[in-house]
Structure formats: C-alpha cells, structure tokens
Design a protein around this motif. Structure first.
Motif, PDB file in Angstrom:
ATOM      1  N   ALA A  19       0.894  -1.209   0.048  1.00  0.00           N
ATOM      2  CA  ALA A  19       0.033  -0.116  -0.008  1.00  0.00           C
ATOM      3  C   ALA A  19       0.635   1.226  -0.115  1.00  0.00           C
ATOM      4  O   ALA A  19       0.307   2.481  -0.266  1.00  0.00           O
ATOM      5  CB  ALA A  19      -0.907  -0.054   1.132  1.00  0.00           C
ATOM      6  N   GLN A  20       2.213   1.238   0.379  1.00  0.00           N
ATOM      7  CA  GLN A  20       3.049   2.136   0.536  1.00  0.00           C
ATOM      8  C   GLN A  20       3.429   2.579  -0.905  1.00  0.00           C
ATOM      9  O   GLN A  20       3.150   1.860  -2.162  1.00  0.00           O
ATOM     10  CB  GLN A  20       4.433   2.043   1.225  1.00  0.00           C
ATOM     11  CG  GLN A  20       3.959   1.854   2.716  1.00  0.00           C
ATOM     12  CD  GLN A  20       5.158   1.352   3.235  1.00  0.00           C
ATOM     13  OE1 GLN A  20       5.885   0.543   3.264  1.00  0.00           O
ATOM     14  NE2 GLN A  20       5.509   2.340   4.446  1.00  0.00           N
ATOM     15  N   LYS A  21       3.925   3.782  -1.034  1.00  0.00           N
ATOM     16  CA  LYS A  21       4.763   4.213  -2.270  1.00  0.00           C
ATOM     17  C   LYS A  21       6.208   4.783  -2.157  1.00  0.00           C
ATOM     18  O   LYS A  21       6.419   5.099  -0.808  1.00  0.00           O
ATOM     19  CB  LYS A  21       3.923   5.352  -3.315  1.00  0.00           C
ATOM     20  CG  LYS A  21       2.677   4.505  -3.643  1.00  0.00           C
ATOM     21  CD  LYS A  21       1.910   5.488  -4.544  1.00  0.00           C
ATOM     22  CE  LYS A  21       0.791   5.028  -5.260  1.00  0.00           C
ATOM     23  NZ  LYS A  21       0.266   5.979  -6.199  1.00  0.00           N
ATOM     24  N   VAL A  22       6.948   5.023  -2.806  1.00  0.00           N
ATOM     25  CA  VAL A  22       8.262   5.435  -2.710  1.00  0.00           C
ATOM     26  C   VAL A  22       8.234   6.873  -1.970  1.00  0.00           C
ATOM     27  O   VAL A  22       8.951   7.159  -1.057  1.00  0.00           O
ATOM     28  CB  VAL A  22       9.038   5.754  -4.087  1.00  0.00           C
ATOM     29  CG1 VAL A  22      10.340   6.707  -4.064  1.00  0.00           C
ATOM     30  CG2 VAL A  22       9.406   4.285  -4.417  1.00  0.00           C
ATOM     31  N   TYR A  23       6.957   7.529  -2.109  1.00  0.00           N
ATOM     32  CA  TYR A  23       7.051   8.867  -1.742  1.00  0.00           C
ATOM     33  C   TYR A  23       6.784   9.053  -0.395  1.00  0.00           C
ATOM     34  O   TYR A  23       6.782   9.893   0.459  1.00  0.00           O
ATOM     35  CB  TYR A  23       5.683   9.845  -2.378  1.00  0.00           C
ATOM     36  CG  TYR A  23       5.913   9.645  -3.837  1.00  0.00           C
ATOM     37  CD1 TYR A  23       6.920   9.905  -4.732  1.00  0.00           C
ATOM     38  CD2 TYR A  23       4.715   9.440  -4.782  1.00  0.00           C
ATOM     39  CE1 TYR A  23       6.893   9.959  -6.037  1.00  0.00           C
ATOM     40  CE2 TYR A  23       4.721   9.221  -5.926  1.00  0.00           C
ATOM     41  CZ  TYR A  23       5.642   9.535  -6.695  1.00  0.00           C
ATOM     42  OH  TYR A  23       5.994   9.429  -8.015  1.00  0.00           O
ATOM     43  N   ASP A  24       6.462   7.783   0.251  1.00  0.00           N
ATOM     44  CA  ASP A  24       6.192   7.849   1.777  1.00  0.00           C
ATOM     45  C   ASP A  24       7.406   7.642   2.592  1.00  0.00           C
ATOM     46  O   ASP A  24       7.394   7.790   3.864  1.00  0.00           O
ATOM     47  CB  ASP A  24       5.396   6.267   2.139  1.00  0.00           C
ATOM     48  CG  ASP A  24       4.081   6.490   1.417  1.00  0.00           C
ATOM     49  OD1 ASP A  24       3.350   7.581   1.418  1.00  0.00           O
ATOM     50  OD2 ASP A  24       3.412   5.375   1.339  1.00  0.00           O
ATOM     51  N   PHE A  25       8.630   7.766   1.970  1.00  0.00           N
ATOM     52  CA  PHE A  25       9.864   7.611   2.749  1.00  0.00           C
ATOM     53  C   PHE A  25      10.558   8.911   2.952  1.00  0.00           C
ATOM     54  O   PHE A  25      10.621   9.640   1.782  1.00  0.00           O
ATOM     55  CB  PHE A  25      10.705   6.469   2.141  1.00  0.00           C
ATOM     56  CG  PHE A  25      10.000   5.152   1.981  1.00  0.00           C
ATOM     57  CD1 PHE A  25      10.192   4.428   3.075  1.00  0.00           C
ATOM     58  CD2 PHE A  25       9.262   4.567   0.952  1.00  0.00           C
ATOM     59  CE1 PHE A  25       9.577   2.978   3.308  1.00  0.00           C
ATOM     60  CE2 PHE A  25       8.586   3.264   1.154  1.00  0.00           C
ATOM     61  CZ  PHE A  25       8.842   2.591   2.195  1.00  0.00           C
TER      62      PHE A  25
END
Length: 209
Positions: A19-25
């Motif tokens: 459910a995550q995306k790269v932008y979450d980091f």
C-alpha cells in the motif's frame, strides 16, 4: 492458533508494504538534511545503490549520460552509496561526492550512505525489494555468470531471497510512484534507456503495440 497469528501478521505486513509508495519515505541527503521523496512526485525515478571502488563503478558515467539525456523530460536518478558489498564504498559521503564529481561529473542527486540489506537496511530498500525481488542474473553474460558463481559459493540459495546482490542494482519508478522494474548490475544501459523512455512517454508503448 499461534501459527495462524504469525501468518496473519505476515500478510498484514505484506499488505502494508504494497500500500506504500516511494513517496512515503524520507532519506538523508549528502549535506545531512532529511528529505522527503514526496518532492519527486510526478518524476520517473531510477534508484541505485553505488560504490566508488567496484568493477561496475564506470556505470556512473553511463548513469550521468542517461540523466543528461532525460532530466528535462522528468527523469531523476537517486544515488545511495552503500559499503555492504566488498566494502567498495569507503569514506564519507563528502569524499564519495568529490570522487564522483571529479571523475564522472555527476549532477544527479546523491544521498548519504545507507545499508540495503540486513537488520540496519533503510526502510526504502525494504519496500523496493518487496515490490521487485531478485529475478536472477543473465547467465549467458560473463559478468552475470561470475557473480552467480561467486554468490552461490557463499550461499547455495542466494537467489531465493529478495536481497540486493551487488553494487549498482537499480529500481525504476513510474511517475505515480510504482516500482515497475528492477535491474541487476549486469543489465545493459541501452535496455534501461528504452524502459526509461517508455515511462517518460507512455504513448511510445502504445504505438509499439
């Protein structure tokens, strides 16, 4: 019951990662500043773990050429030096940046050194590996065969896990944050170039069908 709970927890963990995306980091840049990858929304990303004393280090030149070719169209290359493979990325991030600038004229963003496998691996890489596990080396390629032989001597089942296998492994991320492809260090830059073009200009893929 205990086994069921463990299984459910594992499934929940997998669902959370998907459910995550790269932008979450968030990552640390070469100046020690925390940076959210959300600033790259709408860009095509090529995320790579690098080393300055590796047989693949000349790929810096190819990466910079790719960056110069497509930056104006929306490509960003995110460079994460890593010292986990043969200790081939020694020194501080400042020393690494100086080396890359002097030898390859690097213009794409470089970030602080990280670990990509193991207990201290960066969460970004936990996510990337969950999305695109190891697909194998090309055993018809001499370097691919060499890496396979070397790693299999250390661990006969090395290819059964998603770990990063060596320096200059790359992940291609679409404009909407999906991890679309993983490349091993032996994969050829012309092939990566084609995939980058297709992500930057999806209409090209439509025309080729």
């Amino acid at each position: 019951m205990k086994k069921l709970m463990i299984c459910l927890m594992a499934m929940m963990g997998t669902l959370a990662l998907s459910a995550q995306k790269v932008y979450d980091f968030k990552v640390t840049d070469d100046a020690g500043k925390e940076v959210s990858l959300s600033q790259y929304k709408g860009k095509v990303l090529l995320i790579v773990n690098t080393a300055t004393r590796c047989g693949f280090t000349p790929q810096y030149k190819e990466l910079e050429e790719l960056y110069q070719k497509y930056q104006a169209e929306g490509l960003e290359i995110l460079d994460f030096p890593c010292n986990q493979f043969g200790q081939q990325a020694p020194g501080t991030i400042q020393e690494i940046k100086q080396f890359c600038t002097a030898n390859f004229g690097i213009q794409f963003p470089q970030f602080d050194k990280i670990e990509v496998n193991g207990a201290d691996e960066h969460p970004l890489y936990t996510y990337l590996k969950s999305q695109k596990p190891f697909g194998g080396f090309d055993l018809n390629d001499n370097l691919g065969k060499l890496l396979d032989d070397m790693l299999r001597k250390r661990d006969a089942n090395y290819d059964k896990n998603a770990d990063i296998k060596w320096n200059f492994t790359k992940f291609l991320v679409s404009r909407d944050g999906r991890v679309v492809k993983r490349y091993e260090p032996t994969d050829k830059m012309p092939d990566i170039d084609i995939d980058v073009q297709l992500e930057l200009n999806p209409t090209l893929a439509t025309r080729k069908r």
